[in-house]
Design a protein around this motif. Structure first.
Motif, PDB file in Angstrom:
ATOM      1  N   THR A   1      16.729  20.875   1.453  1.00  0.00           N
ATOM      2  CA  THR A   1      15.550  21.409   2.136  1.00  0.00           C
ATOM      3  C   THR A   1      15.628  21.265   3.652  1.00  0.00           C
ATOM      4  O   THR A   1      14.670  21.607   4.342  1.00  0.00           O
ATOM      5  CB  THR A   1      14.288  20.697   1.625  1.00  0.00           C
ATOM      6  N   LYS A   2      16.737  20.794   4.158  1.00  0.00           N
ATOM      7  CA  LYS A   2      16.905  20.671   5.611  1.00  0.00           C
ATOM      8  C   LYS A   2      17.363  22.005   6.189  1.00  0.00           C
ATOM      9  O   LYS A   2      18.063  22.776   5.528  1.00  0.00           O
ATOM     10  CB  LYS A   2      17.894  19.567   5.953  1.00  0.00           C
ATOM     11  N   PHE A   3      16.995  22.263   7.417  1.00  0.00           N
ATOM     12  CA  PHE A   3      17.364  23.514   8.070  1.00  0.00           C
ATOM     13  C   PHE A   3      17.543  23.290   9.558  1.00  0.00           C
ATOM     14  O   PHE A   3      17.056  22.302  10.125  1.00  0.00           O
ATOM     15  CB  PHE A   3      16.301  24.597   7.819  1.00  0.00           C
ATOM     16  N   PHE A   4      18.272  24.205  10.179  1.00  0.00           N
ATOM     17  CA  PHE A   4      18.481  24.197  11.624  1.00  0.00           C
ATOM     18  C   PHE A   4      17.500  25.162  12.278  1.00  0.00           C
ATOM     19  O   PHE A   4      17.156  26.201  11.717  1.00  0.00           O
ATOM     20  CB  PHE A   4      19.901  24.641  11.973  1.00  0.00           C
ATOM     21  N   ALA A   5      17.086  24.816  13.478  1.00  0.00           N
ATOM     22  CA  ALA A   5      16.223  25.693  14.278  1.00  0.00           C
ATOM     23  C   ALA A   5      16.699  25.659  15.724  1.00  0.00           C
ATOM     24  O   ALA A   5      16.978  24.585  16.271  1.00  0.00           O
ATOM     25  CB  ALA A   5      14.759  25.260  14.189  1.00  0.00           C
ATOM     26  N   GLY A   6      16.819  26.838  16.323  1.00  0.00           N
ATOM     27  CA  GLY A   6      17.163  26.946  17.733  1.00  0.00           C
ATOM     28  C   GLY A   6      15.918  27.226  18.550  1.00  0.00           C
ATOM     29  O   GLY A   6      15.018  27.954  18.103  1.00  0.00           O
ATOM     30  N   THR A   7      15.842  26.673  19.737  1.00  0.00           N
ATOM     31  CA  THR A   7      14.621  26.751  20.529  1.00  0.00           C
ATOM     32  C   THR A   7      14.849  27.545  21.812  1.00  0.00           C
ATOM     33  O   THR A   7      15.986  27.845  22.205  1.00  0.00           O
ATOM     34  CB  THR A   7      14.111  25.343  20.889  1.00  0.00           C
TER      35      THR A   7
ATOM     36  N   LEU B   1      18.914  22.378  19.710  1.00  0.00           N
ATOM     37  CA  LEU B   1      19.220  22.610  18.300  1.00  0.00           C
ATOM     38  C   LEU B   1      18.594  21.482  17.498  1.00  0.00           C
ATOM     39  O   LEU B   1      18.923  20.308  17.697  1.00  0.00           O
ATOM     40  CB  LEU B   1      20.729  22.659  18.067  1.00  0.00           C
ATOM     41  N   ILE B   2      17.693  21.843  16.584  1.00  0.00           N
ATOM     42  CA  ILE B   2      16.917  20.869  15.825  1.00  0.00           C
ATOM     43  C   ILE B   2      17.343  20.914  14.369  1.00  0.00           C
ATOM     44  O   ILE B   2      17.516  22.001  13.796  1.00  0.00           O
ATOM     45  CB  ILE B   2      15.412  21.157  15.955  1.00  0.00           C
ATOM     46  N   TYR B   3      17.519  19.755  13.784  1.00  0.00           N
ATOM     47  CA  TYR B   3      17.839  19.632  12.359  1.00  0.00           C
ATOM     48  C   TYR B   3      16.708  18.844  11.707  1.00  0.00           C
ATOM     49  O   TYR B   3      16.527  17.651  11.972  1.00  0.00           O
ATOM     50  CB  TYR B   3      19.175  18.916  12.166  1.00  0.00           C
ATOM     51  N   THR B   4      15.926  19.529  10.874  1.00  0.00           N
ATOM     52  CA  THR B   4      14.745  18.897  10.300  1.00  0.00           C
ATOM     53  C   THR B   4      14.589  19.313   8.848  1.00  0.00           C
ATOM     54  O   THR B   4      15.399  20.059   8.301  1.00  0.00           O
ATOM     55  CB  THR B   4      13.488  19.261  11.116  1.00  0.00           C
ATOM     56  N   ASP B   5      13.516  18.835   8.218  1.00  0.00           N
ATOM     57  CA  ASP B   5      13.277  19.057   6.798  1.00  0.00           C
ATOM     58  C   ASP B   5      11.933  19.757   6.632  1.00  0.00           C
ATOM     59  O   ASP B   5      10.945  19.381   7.277  1.00  0.00           O
ATOM     60  CB  ASP B   5      13.275  17.710   6.063  1.00  0.00           C
ATOM     61  N   TRP B   6      11.907  20.798   5.773  1.00  0.00           N
ATOM     62  CA  TRP B   6      10.623  21.461   5.546  1.00  0.00           C
ATOM     63  C   TRP B   6       9.784  20.747   4.488  1.00  0.00           C
ATOM     64  O   TRP B   6       8.610  21.030   4.323  1.00  0.00           O
ATOM     65  CB  TRP B   6      10.822  22.933   5.181  1.00  0.00           C
ATOM     66  N   LYS B   7      10.402  19.809   3.772  1.00  0.00           N
ATOM     67  CA  LYS B   7       9.671  19.060   2.740  1.00  0.00           C
ATOM     68  C   LYS B   7       8.922  17.904   3.386  1.00  0.00           C
ATOM     69  O   LYS B   7       9.478  17.151   4.188  1.00  0.00           O
ATOM     70  CB  LYS B   7      10.647  18.544   1.687  1.00  0.00           C
ATOM     71  N   ALA B   8       7.653  17.775   3.049  1.00  0.00           N
ATOM     72  CA  ALA B   8       6.829  16.715   3.636  1.00  0.00           C
ATOM     73  C   ALA B   8       7.284  15.345   3.142  1.00  0.00           C
ATOM     74  O   ALA B   8       7.825  15.206   2.038  1.00  0.00           O
ATOM     75  CB  ALA B   8       5.359  16.940   3.286  1.00  0.00           C
ATOM     76  N   GLU B   9       7.064  14.327   3.962  1.00  0.00           N
ATOM     77  CA  GLU B   9       7.411  12.958   3.610  1.00  0.00           C
ATOM     78  C   GLU B   9       6.156  12.090   3.691  1.00  0.00           C
ATOM     79  O   GLU B   9       5.173  12.438   4.345  1.00  0.00           O
ATOM     80  CB  GLU B   9       8.486  12.420   4.561  1.00  0.00           C
ATOM     81  N   LYS B  10       6.217  10.957   3.008  1.00  0.00           N
ATOM     82  CA  LYS B  10       5.058  10.077   2.950  1.00  0.00           C
ATOM     83  C   LYS B  10       5.054   9.150   4.156  1.00  0.00           C
ATOM     84  O   LYS B  10       6.055   8.505   4.482  1.00  0.00           O
ATOM     85  CB  LYS B  10       5.077   9.260   1.654  1.00  0.00           C
ATOM     86  N   ASP B  11       3.916   9.095   4.806  1.00  0.00           N
ATOM     87  CA  ASP B  11       3.747   8.205   5.950  1.00  0.00           C
ATOM     88  C   ASP B  11       3.669   6.765   5.457  1.00  0.00           C
ATOM     89  O   ASP B  11       2.829   6.434   4.610  1.00  0.00           O
ATOM     90  CB  ASP B  11       2.469   8.578   6.708  1.00  0.00           C
ATOM     91  N   PRO B  12       4.545   5.857   5.944  1.00  0.00           N
ATOM     92  CA  PRO B  12       4.528   4.473   5.445  1.00  0.00           C
ATOM     93  C   PRO B  12       3.241   3.723   5.757  1.00  0.00           C
ATOM     94  O   PRO B  12       2.891   2.772   5.053  1.00  0.00           O
ATOM     95  CB  PRO B  12       5.735   3.832   6.149  1.00  0.00           C
TER      96      PRO B  12
ATOM     97  N   LYS C   1      -0.105   9.046   3.346  1.00  0.00           N
ATOM     98  CA  LYS C   1      -0.338  10.483   3.192  1.00  0.00           C
ATOM     99  C   LYS C   1       0.961  11.254   3.439  1.00  0.00           C
ATOM    100  O   LYS C   1       1.881  10.768   4.090  1.00  0.00           O
ATOM    101  CB  LYS C   1      -1.415  10.946   4.173  1.00  0.00           C
ATOM    102  N   LEU C   2       1.003  12.464   2.887  1.00  0.00           N
ATOM    103  CA  LEU C   2       2.145  13.335   3.107  1.00  0.00           C
ATOM    104  C   LEU C   2       1.999  14.021   4.465  1.00  0.00           C
ATOM    105  O   LEU C   2       0.996  14.678   4.736  1.00  0.00           O
ATOM    106  CB  LEU C   2       2.241  14.382   1.998  1.00  0.00           C
ATOM    107  N   VAL C   3       3.003  13.852   5.300  1.00  0.00           N
ATOM    108  CA  VAL C   3       2.997  14.439   6.644  1.00  0.00           C
ATOM    109  C   VAL C   3       4.303  15.200   6.840  1.00  0.00           C
ATOM    110  O   VAL C   3       5.271  15.040   6.091  1.00  0.00           O
ATOM    111  CB  VAL C   3       2.833  13.359   7.736  1.00  0.00           C
ATOM    112  N   SER C   4       4.336  16.044   7.859  1.00  0.00           N
ATOM    113  CA  SER C   4       5.540  16.817   8.167  1.00  0.00           C
ATOM    114  C   SER C   4       6.669  15.881   8.605  1.00  0.00           C
ATOM    115  O   SER C   4       6.446  14.888   9.311  1.00  0.00           O
ATOM    116  CB  SER C   4       5.247  17.828   9.277  1.00  0.00           C
ATOM    117  N   SER C   5       7.866  16.205   8.166  1.00  0.00           N
ATOM    118  CA  SER C   5       9.024  15.371   8.481  1.00  0.00           C
ATOM    119  C   SER C   5       9.380  15.473   9.956  1.00  0.00           C
ATOM    120  O   SER C   5       9.235  16.536  10.578  1.00  0.00           O
ATOM    121  CB  SER C   5      10.223  15.806   7.630  1.00  0.00           C
TER     122      SER C   5
END
Length: 622
Positions: free
Chosen positions: A372-378, A383-394, A398-402
């Motif tokens: 579920t990770k993807f690259f994005a150019g700005t 160059l950003i490498y991030t995940d579209w799947k939400a992760e749990k805030d420790p 709650k589920l927040v954006s990665s």
């Protein structure tokens, strides 16, 4: 002949045993050995003058290497004073290509001329090779379009992103027969020569958009890039990948300058309500040239109410704010969909009817092992490498954006293109500013070119050769890179237009013909034919390029480990500078030691060549 048999006289035997001959051979032997060593190291028969010629080893002669213009398209009415921003080929009908035209205005000029822009229609023109003068279809949009894509499993659906942040869709199913019969007789082929100057004959059908997203829920700035999700998966709430039981692409991803990546679903959502309540005005209408009464009701459930199902912000690693997105690339590749396209030809119901059926609304099954990770150019060159799947805030649970895994400033300008290799899913090429880079997913940058004197504006991988790609430049040239030939500079550069290249899109007609769609800043679409030398791969090119990328990764890992050891004070720390000045005796001893090391290395080299034995002595300095 270079030699002839020589008969030795009886007296020659005495000469061979003479002392003078033995002394001569002993004196000449070192010179003879030196000549043999030189012959082994270098080619004495090489012609230096021929070596000075720039030989195109892979390409052959230059007459067979040039990109040949196959056809060109321009419209004096719709493309005048406009630039081409995007090109896309029809997935199932050969000879059909679509382009979008946008105003060549900066922000201040656009504000000053907003009244004229409102009265000028924003269009996508669909061209056919059978008629380079009149477009087959004209798709009308509410605003200028920067990106659009045919649906890969149902090409009758076209989605596009506008400059105001909205997402638009068309349903051109009622014109499918027109596109398929563009080469045959049809309506135009029956016209006489005098009829070709008739206004009604020259007029192309104008298709009004079937649905537009809610402006309150859309991007707040221009949509710069979009792509359809593969037909094997779909994204549920919070970015969870689930199984796509329809086996049809029904979701798309958009990235905007507002710094958000949005996921859209074209199917009827449970939360969708009828009517236009809750919109609050919103959509701005331009003067329409199409017949709105003929708009199909395929997407009536989405018009003015369409909202994204998931939003992923491109957050900065340090400080507040978002990175302005320009392009993106996901790891999941589209499957072979030729069989599914054949079903459409045989009369099966279109995608939207299949995806809106009750059988598709079963409980979704999460798919394991999906990247579920993807690259994005700005826009600012990151160059950003991030995940579209939400992760749990420790902290809150709650589920927040990665947060991005990493964010690298790779280009001195906007990242115009971010393309995955069609042969290696983990190899990505980014183009922006005055340079291009090649990355390996999960690794660092494995190749970066030197700064070009001219800005790069577009790029495209070759569809048949793993080591070849094309780069469009601001001066109207196209650079052809062949990594099998050289990696420090393009193997060939060819001028295509007197204005900047704005878009590149390849298309494989057959194994013997590859076309390259090229858009320029004058609004002209050039169709170039790729020569044999650039479309025919060498026998081991696929494996050779894979080995090349692996070697580059190993080299980078080696330097990383070496730098880490040096920073920790261990390993190869390199030459050290003496703290005090050396005496003459110490300097002489150090130089003797260095020269003896050289003699030992020379002996090892000659032993490997077979010119010396392992037990032969070395005359070291004492």
């Amino acid at each position: 002949k270079q030699w002839y048999q020589r008969r030795v006289a009886i007296t020659a035997g005495k000469i061979n045993k003479s002392k003078d001959l033995a002394e001569f051979v002993e004196k000449a032997c070192p010179r003879f050995k030196l000549a043999l060593q030189q012959n082994e190291i270098m080619d004495v028969f090489a012609d230096d003058y021929n070596e000075l010629v720039d030989v195109d080893g892979v390409f052959g002669n230059k007459a067979d290497n040039n990109l040949k213009e196959y056809q060109s398209f321009t419209d004096l009415e719709f493309s005048k004073n406009k630039t081409i921003s995007c090109i896309d080929w029809h997935p199932s009908i050969k000879g059909i290509v679509a382009v979008t035209y946008t105003e060549k205005l900066k922000y201040d000029d656009r504000v000053d001329m907003s009244s004229r822009i409102l009265m000028t229609p924003s269009l996508i023109l669909i061209w056919g090779f059978s008629d380079p003068i009149h477009p087959q279809l004209v798709l009308e949009a509410p605003e200028d379009i920067y990106c659009f894509k045919f649906n890969p499993t149902d090409p009758n659906i076209v989605a596009a992103g506008c400059i105001n942040g909205q997402v638009v869709m068309w349903d051109i199913s009622q014109y499918e027969s027109r596109l398929r019969n563009h080469k045959n007789s049809g309506a135009r082929a029956n016209k006489t020569r005098s009829d070709m100057f008739d206004v009604e004959y020259q007029r192309s059908p104008v298709v009004h958009y079937a649905a537009v997203s809610s402006i309150d829920s859309s991007h707040k700035m221009a949509v710069m890039s979009m792509m359809w999700l593969p037909d094997t998966i779909e994204v549920a709430r919070m970015g969870v990948p689930v199984e796509n039981k329809t086996q049809a692409s029904c979701q798309l991803i958009t990235v905007g300058v507002d710094g958000n990546v949005m996921f859209w679903d074209i199917r009827l959502q449970k939360s969708t309500t009828t009517g236009l309540g809750g919109l609050g005005g919103g959509r701005k209408e331009k003067e329409s040239t199409g017949d709105k009464s003929s708009i199909p009701a395929t997407f009536s459930h989405l018009d003015l109410q369409w909202k994204p199902i998931n939003v992923v912000p491109l957050t900065k690693l340090t400080g507040p704010g978002l990175h302005p997105g320009v392009t993106l690339s996901i790891s999941q590749q589209l499957q072979n969909i030729k069989g599914r396209m054949q079903n459409l030809v045989l009369g099966n119901p279109p995608l939207i009817h299949r995806t809106n059926s009750s059988t598709t609304r079963q409980r979704p099954v999460e798919v394991e092992g999906v990247n579920t990770k993807f690259f994005a150019g700005t826009e600012d060159g990151y160059l950003i490498y991030t995940d579209w799947k939400a992760e749990k805030d420790p902290e809150s649970g709650k589920l927040v954006s990665s947060k991005p895994a990493y964010c690298i400033s790779s280009h001195a300008g906007p990242v115009h293109c971010l393309l995955r290799s069609p042969f290696y899913n983990h190899i990505i090429m980014s183009v922006g500013g005055w340079s291009l880079s090649i990355w390996k997913e999960g690794e660092s940058e494995i190749l970066q070119t030197s700064r070009s004197p001219v800005k790069f504006t577009a790029a495209s991988w070759s569809l048949t050769r793993p080591g070849v790609f094309f780069i469009g430049r601001e001066d109207g040239n196209i650079d052809v890179w062949d990594l099998m030939d050289r990696s420090h500079e393009p193997s060939m550069s060819q001028n295509i237009s007197s204005s900047a290249i704005t878009a590149l899109e390849p298309y494989k007609v057959s194994s013997k013909q590859i076309l390259l769609g090229v858009g320029d800043n004058f609004g002209t679409l050039h169709i170039l034919e790729v020569p044999w030398s650039l479309r025919q791969p060498s026998p081991n090119e696929l494996h050779s390029m894979a080995a090349y990328f692996d070697r580059e990764c190993s080299r980078i890992d080696y330097y990383k480990d070496r730098d880490a050891n040096r920073s920790q004070g261990g390993g190869d720390t390199g030459p050290t500078i003496p703290g005090v000045l050396e005496t003459d005796e110490e300097e002489e001893e150090r130089l003797k030691k260095s020269f003896n090391n050289y003699l030992n290395l020379e002996k090892d080299f000659l032993v490997k060549l077979g010119l010396k034995g392992q037990d032969d002595p070395v005359d070291l300095l004492h």
